[in-house]
Design a protein around this motif. Structure first.
Motif, short mmCIF file in Angstrom:
data_model
loop_
_atom_site.label_atom_id
_atom_site.label_comp_id
_atom_site.label_asym_id
_atom_site.label_seq_id
_atom_site.Cartn_x
_atom_site.Cartn_y
_atom_site.Cartn_z
N LEU A 198 0.61 -0.83 0.29
CA LEU A 198 0.00 0.32 -0.03
C LEU A 198 0.53 0.83 0.35
CD1 LEU A 198 -2.66 0.93 0.10
CD2 LEU A 198 -2.29 1.28 2.39
N SER A 199 2.22 0.87 0.63
CA SER A 199 2.75 2.56 0.63
C SER A 199 3.36 2.95 -0.58
CB SER A 199 4.17 2.09 1.82
OG SER A 199 4.30 2.94 2.17
N ASP A 200 3.81 1.32 -1.65
CA ASP A 200 4.25 1.78 -2.56
C ASP A 200 3.38 2.07 -3.89
OD1 ASP A 200 6.80 1.10 -1.57
OD2 ASP A 200 6.60 -1.51 -2.16
N PHE A 201 1.96 1.60 -3.90
CA PHE A 201 1.07 2.05 -3.74
C PHE A 201 0.33 3.60 -4.56
CE2 PHE A 201 -3.15 2.34 -5.64
CZ PHE A 201 -3.37 2.56 -6.45
N ARG A 203 2.78 5.95 -2.53
CA ARG A 203 3.72 6.76 -3.27
C ARG A 203 4.10 7.28 -5.03
NH1 ARG A 203 7.42 4.04 -1.76
NH2 ARG A 203 7.78 4.73 0.48
N TYR A 204 3.69 6.01 -5.24
CA TYR A 204 3.31 6.35 -6.96
C TYR A 204 2.33 6.72 -7.20
CZ TYR A 204 1.54 5.56 -11.98
OH TYR A 204 1.10 5.61 -13.84
N THR A 205 0.90 6.61 -6.75
CA THR A 205 -0.26 7.52 -6.81
C THR A 205 0.18 9.14 -6.83
OG1 THR A 205 -1.21 7.10 -4.90
CG2 THR A 205 -1.59 5.59 -6.62
N LEU A 206 0.60 9.60 -5.52
CA LEU A 206 1.10 11.11 -5.39
C LEU A 206 1.99 11.02 -6.27
CD1 LEU A 206 1.23 10.39 -1.37
CD2 LEU A 206 -0.71 11.27 -2.47
N ASN A 207 3.01 10.18 -6.89
CA ASN A 207 3.64 11.28 -7.41
C ASN A 207 3.79 11.54 -8.56
OD1 ASN A 207 5.66 11.32 -5.58
ND2 ASN A 207 6.79 9.68 -5.56
N THR A 208 2.31 10.65 -8.83
CA THR A 208 2.07 10.85 -10.58
C THR A 208 1.18 12.00 -10.45
OG1 THR A 208 2.62 8.75 -10.84
CG2 THR A 208 1.18 9.24 -12.29
N ASP A 209 1.44 12.55 -11.55
CA ASP A 209 0.05 14.44 -11.32
C ASP A 209 -1.05 13.27 -12.68
OD1 ASP A 209 -1.56 16.26 -12.79
OD2 ASP A 209 0.54 17.23 -13.44
N PRO A 210 -2.20 13.47 -12.66
CA PRO A 210 -3.71 13.20 -12.62
C PRO A 210 -3.55 13.53 -14.24
CG PRO A 210 -4.36 14.67 -11.23
CD PRO A 210 -2.51 13.79 -10.57
N ILE A 211 -2.96 14.64 -14.64
CA ILE A 211 -3.19 15.43 -15.55
C ILE A 211 -2.40 14.88 -17.38
CG2 ILE A 211 -3.53 18.20 -16.60
CD1 ILE A 211 -5.54 17.50 -15.00
N LYS A 212 -1.04 14.39 -16.36
CA LYS A 212 -0.73 14.17 -17.53
C LYS A 212 -0.58 12.16 -18.11
CE LYS A 212 3.00 17.39 -16.19
NZ LYS A 212 4.54 17.33 -15.97
N LYS A 213 -0.11 11.70 -19.37
CA LYS A 213 -0.63 10.59 -19.21
C LYS A 213 0.84 9.97 -18.50
CE LYS A 213 -3.29 11.67 -23.28
NZ LYS A 213 -3.81 11.99 -24.27
N VAL A 214 1.08 8.36 -18.67
CA VAL A 214 2.50 7.71 -17.80
C VAL A 214 2.78 6.99 -19.12
CG1 VAL A 214 2.54 8.32 -16.12
CG2 VAL A 214 0.92 6.38 -17.01
N PRO A 215 3.83 6.44 -19.66
CA PRO A 215 3.27 5.17 -20.90
C PRO A 215 2.71 3.30 -19.98
CG PRO A 215 6.01 5.98 -20.19
CD PRO A 215 5.20 6.90 -19.17
N LEU A 216 2.29 2.96 -20.81
CA LEU A 216 1.23 1.59 -20.46
C LEU A 216 2.36 0.50 -19.47
CD1 LEU A 216 -1.36 0.15 -20.14
CD2 LEU A 216 -0.10 -0.44 -22.34
N GLU A 217 3.62 0.53 -19.63
CA GLU A 217 4.42 -0.16 -18.81
C GLU A 217 4.27 0.28 -17.44
OE1 GLU A 217 9.37 -1.54 -19.36
OE2 GLU A 217 8.31 -0.53 -20.56
N GLN A 218 4.88 1.40 -17.60
CA GLN A 218 4.43 2.03 -15.60
C GLN A 218 3.26 2.67 -15.08
OE1 GLN A 218 6.38 6.32 -15.20
NE2 GLN A 218 5.06 6.54 -14.20
N GLU A 219 2.28 2.06 -15.89
CA GLU A 219 1.54 2.01 -15.97
C GLU A 219 0.96 0.34 -14.72
OE1 GLU A 219 -3.43 2.51 -14.60
OE2 GLU A 219 -1.68 4.35 -14.63
N ILE A 220 1.42 -0.71 -15.72
CA ILE A 220 0.92 -1.88 -15.21
C ILE A 220 1.66 -2.32 -14.59
CG2 ILE A 220 1.46 -3.96 -16.38
CD1 ILE A 220 -1.02 -2.97 -18.09
N HIS A 221 2.96 -1.64 -14.05
CA HIS A 221 3.23 -2.05 -12.66
C HIS A 221 2.94 -1.27 -11.24
CE1 HIS A 221 7.72 -1.79 -10.09
NE2 HIS A 221 7.19 -1.12 -9.95
N ALA A 222 2.48 0.05 -11.50
CA ALA A 222 1.69 0.30 -10.79
C ALA A 222 0.04 -0.82 -9.99
CB ALA A 222 0.78 1.11 -11.33
N TYR A 226 -1.09 -3.27 -6.99
CA TYR A 226 -1.89 -3.07 -6.66
C TYR A 226 -2.81 -4.49 -6.55
CZ TYR A 226 -6.95 -3.18 -6.29
OH TYR A 226 -9.04 -3.13 -6.47
N LEU A 227 -2.32 -5.11 -7.17
CA LEU A 227 -2.37 -6.60 -7.29
C LEU A 227 -1.91 -7.46 -6.39
CD1 LEU A 227 -2.87 -7.19 -10.92
CD2 LEU A 227 -5.03 -7.24 -9.73
#
Length: 358
Positions: A198-201, A203-222, A226-227
């Motif tokens: 939960l801490s790692d997840f 941290r990712y959500t807080l460091n990622t701007d919801p306005i910007k898009k991210v590579p799908l590879e990074q999204e799958i890692h996040a 969660y899974l």
């Protein structure tokens, strides 16, 4: 400085137009002098006339700025009066230059002759005034347009942030409840794993701007973070199959766009099956479009025209709203029955390739 920046900088834009306009006036007069075969000394007169016109119209700028918000009648009266006075004085200067330099030796005995035939100069100053107001109104319209676009952009950003952050408390509430349950049954090892994931997840959500898009590879890692949290809860009851093409891995997607879909599948499919279930995640690029698919083998639900008959929760609705805000109408979000059972969610968005970092 590009053209747009120059237009927005009113002070610099005025001086650029002022100098360029009077240089153009001098050039046209020079061409006219060649047509009428005047002597070369007339070029100096043309330059002096243009220079005088440039200097004498500068005060008009400051006068017009002072009366900018005046009533139309007052504004028109001041413009015509000022243009007439400046145009007449400029005509005097032009005739003085002509008689003293080009026709040296000839001087009229009456000063009245200096003011004759000055209407051409008045018309030119009136044209200058009209251009000044035209440019000024254009700059104001551009400024208002920029403000409207900025306000619209800020509204869209606020909407996206609201939709994204609305999901996090919901997920956090479920996870903390699960951790609390594990602690109560003294499964401290699993509880510790969930806290770490939960801490790692988060941290990712807080460091990622919801306005910007991210590579799908990074999204799958996040998403895997969660899974892993959910797998602590469901253990062997949760099975995940991921199939992402190499080209799709480099595609840009909205941050955390898949997490609410997975959460929906876990809540309504995996949790309802005693023996557990499977979630499949796939992505590929076809015809310059990114195709995302999330499916499960749960009990399914009633679907009408690609949408749930009864929509509960905020996950699916927020995901669709985010896609609408980001892509306007250039996307698709379709729900369908999975075979042999379950729910399948298909997302289509334009393919945007992430830039490589050095």
């Amino acid at each position: 400085m590009n053209w747009q920046q120059l237009v927005e900088n009113r002070h610099k834009f005025f001086w650029v137009l002022q100098v360029a306009g009077w240089l153009g006036y001098a050039l046209l007069n020079y061409i006219g002098s060649k047509v009428f075969e005047m002597r070369d000394i007339y070029i100096f007169v043309i330059i002096l006339n243009a220079y005088a016109g440039c200097l004498m119209t500068i005060p008009l700028r400051y006068l017009y700025r002072r009366i900018w918000n005046a009533k139309p009648v007052v504004l028109l009266g001041v413009v015509f009066s000022a243009s007439y006075v400046v145009g007449t004085l400029w005509s005097v200067v032009q005739k003085f230059n002509l008689w003293e330099i080009y026709r040296h030796g000839y001087r009229p005995t009456e000063w009245f002759y200096y003011f004759q035939q000055g209407l051409d100069s008045v018309y030119i100053v009136l044209c200058w005034s009209g251009l000044y107001f035209g440019v000024k109104y254009y700059q104001l319209l551009q400024s208002e347009k920029q403000k409207a676009l900025k306000a619209n952009t800020m509204a869209h950003e606020a909407q996206l942030k609201m939709l994204r952050y609305q999901l996090n408390p919901h997920f956090l509430f479920n996870t903390l409840n699960a951790i609390s349950t594990l602690i109560l049954v003294e499964e401290n090892k699993n509880a510790n794993q969930m806290v770490s994931r939960l801490s790692d997840f988060l941290r990712y959500t807080l460091n990622t701007d919801p306005i910007k898009k991210v590579p799908l590879e990074q999204e799958i890692h996040a998403l895997m973070l969660y899974l892993e949290i959910e797998k602590v809860r469901f253990e062997d009851r949760l099975s995940v199959d991921v199939d992402i093409s190499a080209q799709a891995n480099r595609a840009l997607v909205p941050s955390l766009i898949l997490q609410p879909l997975i959460e929906n599948s876990i809540k309504y499919a995996i949790a309802s099956l005693e023996t557990g279930g499977q979630i499949q995640i796939s992505a590929q690029v076809f015809a310059n479009e990114l195709l995302l698919e999330v499916s499960d083998n749960g009990p399914g639900t009633d679907i009408i025209s690609g949408e749930l008959a009864k929509l509960s929760g905020v996950g699916l609705a927020n995901t669709k709203d985010r896609l609408k805000t980001l892509y306007d109408n250039n996307y698709s979000f379709v729900l369908a029955d999975n075979e042999p059972q379950g729910l399948k969610i298909n997302i289509r968005v334009p393919y945007e390739r992430a830039k490589k970092h050095d």
